[in-house]
Design a protein around this motif. Structure first.
Motif, PDB file in Angstrom:
ATOM      1  N   GLU A 323       5.943  -8.015  -8.537  1.00 45.70           N
ATOM      2  CA  GLU A 323       5.476  -9.223  -7.834  1.00 45.70           C
ATOM      3  C   GLU A 323       6.545  -9.763  -6.888  1.00 45.70           C
ATOM      4  N   GLY A 324       7.815  -9.680  -7.330  1.00 46.30           N
ATOM      5  CA  GLY A 324       8.918 -10.199  -6.507  1.00 46.30           C
ATOM      6  C   GLY A 324       8.945  -9.494  -5.160  1.00 46.30           C
ATOM      7  N   ALA A 325       8.760  -8.181  -5.207  1.00 47.17           N
ATOM      8  CA  ALA A 325       8.803  -7.391  -3.967  1.00 47.17           C
ATOM      9  C   ALA A 325       7.628  -7.770  -3.070  1.00 47.17           C
ATOM     10  N   LYS A 326       6.457  -7.927  -3.691  1.00 42.80           N
ATOM     11  CA  LYS A 326       5.252  -8.258  -2.921  1.00 42.80           C
ATOM     12  C   LYS A 326       5.430  -9.585  -2.199  1.00 42.80           C
ATOM     13  N   GLU A 327       5.950 -10.544  -2.936  1.00 37.07           N
ATOM     14  CA  GLU A 327       6.167 -11.882  -2.369  1.00 37.07           C
ATOM     15  C   GLU A 327       7.194 -11.831  -1.235  1.00 37.07           C
ATOM     16  N   LEU A 328       8.249 -11.101  -1.486  1.00 35.70           N
ATOM     17  CA  LEU A 328       9.358 -11.048  -0.518  1.00 35.70           C
ATOM     18  C   LEU A 328       8.920 -10.512   0.839  1.00 35.70           C
ATOM     19  N   VAL A 329       8.083  -9.467   0.833  1.00 34.54           N
ATOM     20  CA  VAL A 329       7.692  -8.890   2.132  1.00 34.54           C
ATOM     21  C   VAL A 329       6.371  -9.464   2.631  1.00 34.54           C
ATOM     22  N   GLY A 330       5.782 -10.387   1.865  1.00 35.93           N
ATOM     23  CA  GLY A 330       4.536 -11.025   2.293  1.00 35.93           C
ATOM     24  C   GLY A 330       3.351 -10.075   2.260  1.00 35.93           C
ATOM     25  N   ALA A 331       3.349  -9.113   1.312  1.00 34.47           N
ATOM     26  CA  ALA A 331       2.221  -8.168   1.230  1.00 34.47           C
ATOM     27  C   ALA A 331       1.100  -8.796   0.414  1.00 34.47           C
ATOM     28  N   THR A 332      -0.153  -8.439   0.767  1.00 34.70           N
ATOM     29  CA  THR A 332      -1.284  -8.999   0.022  1.00 34.70           C
ATOM     30  C   THR A 332      -1.702  -8.080  -1.122  1.00 34.70           C
ATOM     31  N   ALA A 333      -1.408  -6.777  -0.986  1.00 33.14           N
ATOM     32  CA  ALA A 333      -1.798  -5.825  -2.042  1.00 33.14           C
ATOM     33  C   ALA A 333      -0.628  -4.908  -2.363  1.00 33.14           C
ATOM     34  N   MET A 334      -0.678  -4.341  -3.556  1.00 33.41           N
ATOM     35  CA  MET A 334       0.377  -3.401  -3.959  1.00 33.41           C
ATOM     36  C   MET A 334      -0.228  -1.995  -3.989  1.00 33.41           C
ATOM     37  N   PRO A 335       0.100  -1.130  -3.017  1.00 30.99           N
ATOM     38  CA  PRO A 335      -0.448   0.242  -3.046  1.00 30.99           C
ATOM     39  C   PRO A 335       0.014   0.972  -4.298  1.00 30.99           C
ATOM     40  N   PRO A 336      -0.755   1.961  -4.770  1.00 36.41           N
ATOM     41  CA  PRO A 336      -0.393   2.653  -6.017  1.00 36.41           C
ATOM     42  C   PRO A 336       1.016   3.248  -5.967  1.00 36.41           C
ATOM     43  N   ASP A 337       1.429   3.713  -4.774  1.00 33.71           N
ATOM     44  CA  ASP A 337       2.763   4.319  -4.658  1.00 33.71           C
ATOM     45  C   ASP A 337       3.859   3.284  -4.428  1.00 33.71           C
ATOM     46  N   GLY A 338       3.502   2.022  -4.364  1.00 33.23           N
ATOM     47  CA  GLY A 338       4.493   0.980  -4.084  1.00 33.23           C
ATOM     48  C   GLY A 338       4.525   0.641  -2.604  1.00 33.23           C
TER      49      GLY A 338
END
Ligand code: HEM
Length: 454
Positions: A323-338
């Motif tokens: 979640e930290g990474a998602k928030e940091l880059v402002g991504a809305t979804a987490m792809p299966p590979d990251g």
């Protein structure tokens, strides 16, 4: 249809690359959320190229996932060949390689009316040294040149391909010719290294009176966990590791030496100050010990300034999870590979909020009382201001050897020659425009007028 739509969504999410260009965001990612940013993305180039035609994965340290296997490979490198005590004992070999370069440049200058191109001879001298550290002294000149060509061609093709490759299937299809070329280079390295592995398996003769403990010996001895058993490395794994070692220790260092000389030519007052420090530390042509190289503040400042402005590795790519990474880059979804996150090391070193006049070559900023007095080649846990050797769990394990080699080569070249612009650069100075490929290189390779000091 549903499948097609979801495939397109998935591949779009996978091919999005999030860019990090400032030191604060890099610190949040690589230091504060280090565990989330500890891998290369599995599906993207060059990791995707690490699959051999027979489907076996050609793991090296760079492509291995963060975990026990990666740890075993990395510890093997840092505990043996890159151990600080081993690196310190290599000073005589480094001196010898630097003196070979001096002889080569002198010969080229005599043949070329006093002017020399710097890149090729510097790479050749470094490659001779890393080959010795890797295999010992059993590699003849012809074999070494063939190995050098493979490493050089690989970096060239990868550098050409990287900007137009986004990791998607479409991109793989469009670039199939480049993929085939690179794949052929993988086969060629295996062909070149295998006889050397066999020879070292047969005889472990002492190298240079026992000063050198070849990297390949440590790989032959290494046992890694594989399920419930411990096994030796497969030959294909050894090929990948050797290739990584030979490539990592040559082009990066040569690039830094070339960039630094270019700035020293453009700013002769900096060259003169550096030469005074070198002359005070050593008598002409004598060997500089690792202790001397570490204790020359101006040499250190010049090298650090060069690495800040022109980090030889332009980008670091990470596959991020959590979640930290998602928030940091402002991504809305987490792809299966990251998520794919690219750190731009050049932009980070020239961040306007961090550095005064970031585009000026000013080594004094790294001296006592300067704005970067306490900045070293690796970031401290509190902050990142520059990161030429990366940061976090996967920072470069070769930082100690890399710094020592750059300093040894520069101190020798500046102690032995006066450096001035080639005729074509006399009016405008050396052009320091960058070209980003596999490495950050001078767009126009450096040519210089050298005069041997007596
Ligand atoms: C001027 C010299 C060098 C520079 C600028 C440099 C830079 C880098 C950078 C930026 C990374 C990526 C770090 C990250 O992802 O955070 C890296 C990784 C690496 N470097 Fe270096 N490097 C240099 C010399 C060397 C040398 C001499 C060796 C070994 C002989 C070496 C071996 C490696 C390896 C094995 C990795 C992968 C580490 C991992 O994924 O755990 N490097 N280097």
């Amino acid at each position: 249809m549903v499948f097609a739509r979801s495939y397109i969504r998935r591949s779009r999410a996978q091919s999005t690359i999030h860019h990090i260009v400032d030191p604060v965001a890099a610190h949040q990612a690589l230091i504060q959320n280090a565990d989330d940013f500890a891998n290369q993305p599995a599906s993207i180039f060059p990791a995707s190229l690490a699959v051999w035609r027979n489907g076996e994965r050609n793991y090296n340290i760079t492509t291995a996932d963060h975990g026990p296997h990666w740890r075993a490979l990395r510890c093997n490198l840092t505990a043996h060949i890159l151990h600080p005590s081993r690196v310190a004992s290599l000073a005589p070999l480094l001196h010898e390689a630097a003196q070979d370069l001096v002889a080569d440049l002198s010969a080229r200058a005599s043949a070329g009316g006093g002017e020399v191109a710097v890149r090729v001879p510097t790479n050749t001298a470094l490659f001779g040294l890393v080959t010795l550290l890797c295999f010992g002294d059993m590699v003849d000149g012809q074999h070494r040149r063939a190995m050098g060509r493979v490493v050089r061609d690989y970096m060239h093709f990868v550098g050409e391909l990287s900007p137009r490759f986004d990791g998607s299937m479409l991109s793989k299809l469009v670039n199939w010719r480049a993929f085939l070329r690179i794949s052929a280079l993988f086969d060629r390295q295996a062909e070149l290294y295998r006889p050397l592995f066999a020879a070292r398996r047969q005889s472990r003769s002492k190298v240079r009176g026992g000063t050198v403990h070849p990297y390949v010996d440590s790989l032959l001895d290494l046992r890694i966990a594989d399920g419930d058993v411990r096994r030796a490395l497969r030959e294909s794994e050894m090929v990948g590791l050797v290739f990584e070692f030979l490539g990592a220790g040559t082009g990066t260092i040569a690039a830094c030496v070339e960039w630094t000389l270019a700035h020293l030519i453009n700013q002769p007052e900096i060259q003169a100050r550096l030469r005074r420090e070198i002359d005070d530390e050593t008598t002409h042509g004598a060997m500089l010990s690792s202790k001397s190289l570490r204790s020359m503040p101006y040499l250190n400042a010049v090298v650090m300034e060069s690495l800040r402005m022109h980090p030889p590795v332009c980008f670091i790519l990470r596959g991020a999870h959590g979640e930290g990474a998602k928030e940091l880059v402002g991504a809305t979804a987490m792809p299966p590979d990251g998520l794919r996150v690219l750190f731009n090391l050049g932009d980070i070193g020239r961040d306007k909020a961090t550095w005064t006049d970031p585009d000026e070559f000013r080594p004094e900023r790294f001296l006592a009382g300067g704005e970067a007095e306490n900045v070293g080649p690796l970031p401290v846990p509190k902050e990142i201001r520059m990161m030429p050797f990366g940061a976090g769990h996967r920072h470069c394990p070769g930082v100690g050897m890399g710094m020592m080699l750059i300093k040894c080569f520069l101190a020798t070249l500046v102690g032995e020659f006066d450096w001035a612009p080639a005729a074509q650069d006399c009016s405008g100075g050396v052009d320091v425009t960058e070209r980003n490929g596999f490495l950050k290189l001078m767009k126009k390779p450096l040519s210089a007028r050298v005069t041997r000091r007596t």
